[in-house]
Scaffold this motif. Structure first.
Motif, short mmCIF file in Angstrom:
data_model
loop_
_atom_site.label_atom_id
_atom_site.label_comp_id
_atom_site.label_asym_id
_atom_site.label_seq_id
_atom_site.Cartn_x
_atom_site.Cartn_y
_atom_site.Cartn_z
N SER A 1 42.75 -3.41 -16.97
CA SER A 1 43.60 -3.49 -17.68
C SER A 1 43.25 -4.28 -19.23
O SER A 1 42.25 -5.01 -19.11
N CYS A 2 43.75 -3.81 -20.35
CA CYS A 2 43.59 -4.50 -21.46
C CYS A 2 44.80 -4.77 -22.12
O CYS A 2 45.72 -3.86 -22.45
N ALA A 3 45.37 -5.88 -22.24
CA ALA A 3 46.54 -6.18 -22.75
C ALA A 3 46.36 -6.79 -24.48
O ALA A 3 45.65 -7.71 -24.42
N ALA A 4 47.16 -6.16 -25.10
CA ALA A 4 47.11 -6.50 -26.61
C ALA A 4 48.08 -7.37 -27.04
O ALA A 4 49.34 -7.49 -26.61
N SER A 5 47.85 -8.20 -27.89
CA SER A 5 49.02 -9.11 -28.48
C SER A 5 48.49 -9.40 -30.08
O SER A 5 47.37 -8.90 -30.55
N GLY A 6 49.75 -9.90 -30.67
CA GLY A 6 49.51 -9.90 -32.06
C GLY A 6 50.08 -8.90 -32.77
O GLY A 6 51.08 -8.54 -32.51
N SER A 7 49.37 -8.27 -34.01
CA SER A 7 50.06 -7.27 -34.71
C SER A 7 49.68 -5.72 -33.99
O SER A 7 49.12 -4.97 -34.53
N THR A 8 50.60 -5.87 -32.85
CA THR A 8 50.42 -4.55 -31.93
C THR A 8 50.92 -3.35 -32.74
O THR A 8 50.68 -2.15 -32.43
N PHE A 9 51.92 -3.67 -33.51
CA PHE A 9 52.45 -2.45 -34.45
C PHE A 9 51.28 -1.63 -35.07
O PHE A 9 51.82 -0.42 -35.34
N SER A 10 50.28 -2.33 -35.43
CA SER A 10 49.44 -1.67 -36.32
C SER A 10 48.41 -0.71 -35.31
O SER A 10 47.74 0.11 -36.09
N ILE A 11 48.42 -0.87 -34.02
CA ILE A 11 47.39 -0.21 -33.14
C ILE A 11 47.76 1.19 -33.24
O ILE A 11 48.81 1.50 -32.92
N ASN A 12 46.89 2.04 -33.54
CA ASN A 12 46.78 3.56 -33.34
C ASN A 12 46.19 4.07 -32.02
O ASN A 12 46.60 4.07 -31.01
N ALA A 13 44.80 3.92 -31.74
CA ALA A 13 44.04 4.37 -30.79
C ALA A 13 43.44 3.15 -30.00
O ALA A 13 43.32 2.27 -30.61
N MET A 14 43.23 3.27 -28.77
CA MET A 14 42.64 2.32 -27.83
C MET A 14 41.72 3.03 -27.01
O MET A 14 41.88 4.31 -26.75
N GLY A 15 40.84 2.31 -26.47
CA GLY A 15 39.83 2.94 -25.87
C GLY A 15 38.94 1.78 -25.15
O GLY A 15 38.90 0.78 -25.23
N TRP A 16 38.24 2.39 -24.19
CA TRP A 16 37.18 1.62 -23.28
C TRP A 16 35.81 2.14 -23.69
O TRP A 16 35.62 3.22 -23.85
N TYR A 17 35.06 0.92 -23.66
CA TYR A 17 33.38 1.08 -23.95
C TYR A 17 32.69 0.28 -22.84
O TYR A 17 33.39 -0.38 -22.32
N ARG A 18 31.48 0.74 -22.69
CA ARG A 18 30.68 0.07 -21.70
C ARG A 18 29.18 -0.14 -22.18
O ARG A 18 28.84 0.74 -23.19
N GLN A 19 28.67 -1.12 -21.84
CA GLN A 19 27.18 -1.47 -22.29
C GLN A 19 26.51 -1.98 -21.00
O GLN A 19 26.80 -3.16 -20.50
N ALA A 20 25.63 -1.29 -20.55
CA ALA A 20 24.63 -1.64 -19.45
C ALA A 20 23.42 -2.43 -20.03
O ALA A 20 23.07 -2.28 -21.15
N PRO A 21 22.81 -3.22 -19.35
CA PRO A 21 21.59 -3.99 -19.51
C PRO A 21 20.49 -2.98 -20.35
O PRO A 21 20.31 -2.10 -19.47
N GLY A 22 20.28 -3.26 -21.50
CA GLY A 22 19.09 -2.57 -22.25
C GLY A 22 19.42 -1.34 -22.90
O GLY A 22 18.80 -0.61 -23.23
N LYS A 23 20.84 -1.24 -22.85
CA LYS A 23 21.19 0.23 -23.27
C LYS A 23 22.52 -0.24 -24.43
O LYS A 23 23.04 -1.15 -24.50
N GLU A 24 22.58 0.86 -25.27
CA GLU A 24 23.58 0.76 -26.26
C GLU A 24 24.96 0.87 -25.66
O GLU A 24 25.40 1.34 -24.60
N ARG A 25 26.08 0.37 -26.45
CA ARG A 25 27.35 0.53 -26.15
C ARG A 25 27.67 1.84 -26.15
O ARG A 25 27.41 2.50 -27.36
N GLU A 26 28.51 2.36 -25.10
CA GLU A 26 29.01 3.64 -25.44
C GLU A 26 30.22 3.96 -24.96
O GLU A 26 31.11 2.74 -24.25
#
Length: 119
Positions: free
Chosen positions: A21-46
């Motif tokens: 889960s990812c809960a947003a707060s603050g200026s949430t009215f401005s949010i357009n897209a949301m997403g999940w990324y991941r980064q494994a050891p020694g690898k780039e974030r994808e």
């Protein structure tokens, strides 16, 4: 400003499931897209999965059919349901929000949550 807080990571056996889960707060009215990324050891974030305010989704090929991203706009929360987990899914998972307002666009990131898939 948008603040993002992830939760739901942990240790799971191969073939198991987790829901992030990812809960947003603050200026949430401005949010357009949301997403999940991941980064494994020694690898780039994808990119893992993304969802627009209108509900259009996009997935990395490696997770199609196993992961589902969803969004509750009323709660300003985005979820990532992860099924049939594999050891290669082990990574730190980050939530990202893309915000737009008055002609400006900016990204906000959460602190990350660890997902470990191991027997």
């Amino acid at each position: 400003q948008v603040q993002l807080v992830e939760s739901g990571g942990g240790l799971v056996q191969p073939g198991g499931s987790l829901r992030l889960s990812c809960a947003a707060s603050g200026s949430t009215f401005s949010i357009n897209a949301m997403g999940w990324y991941r980064q494994a050891p020694g690898k780039e974030r994808e990119l893992v999965a993304a969802i627009t305010s209108g509900g259009t989704t996009n997935y990395a090929d490696s997770v199609k059919g196993r992961f589902t991203i969803s969004r509750d706009n009323a709660k300003n929360t985005v979820y990532l349901q992860m099924n049939s987990l594999k050891t290669e899914d082990t990574a730190v998972y980050y939530c990202k929000a893309v915000s737009r307002n008055l002609g400006y666009e900016w990204d906000s990131w959460g602190q990350g949550t660890q997902v470990t898939v191991a027997s």
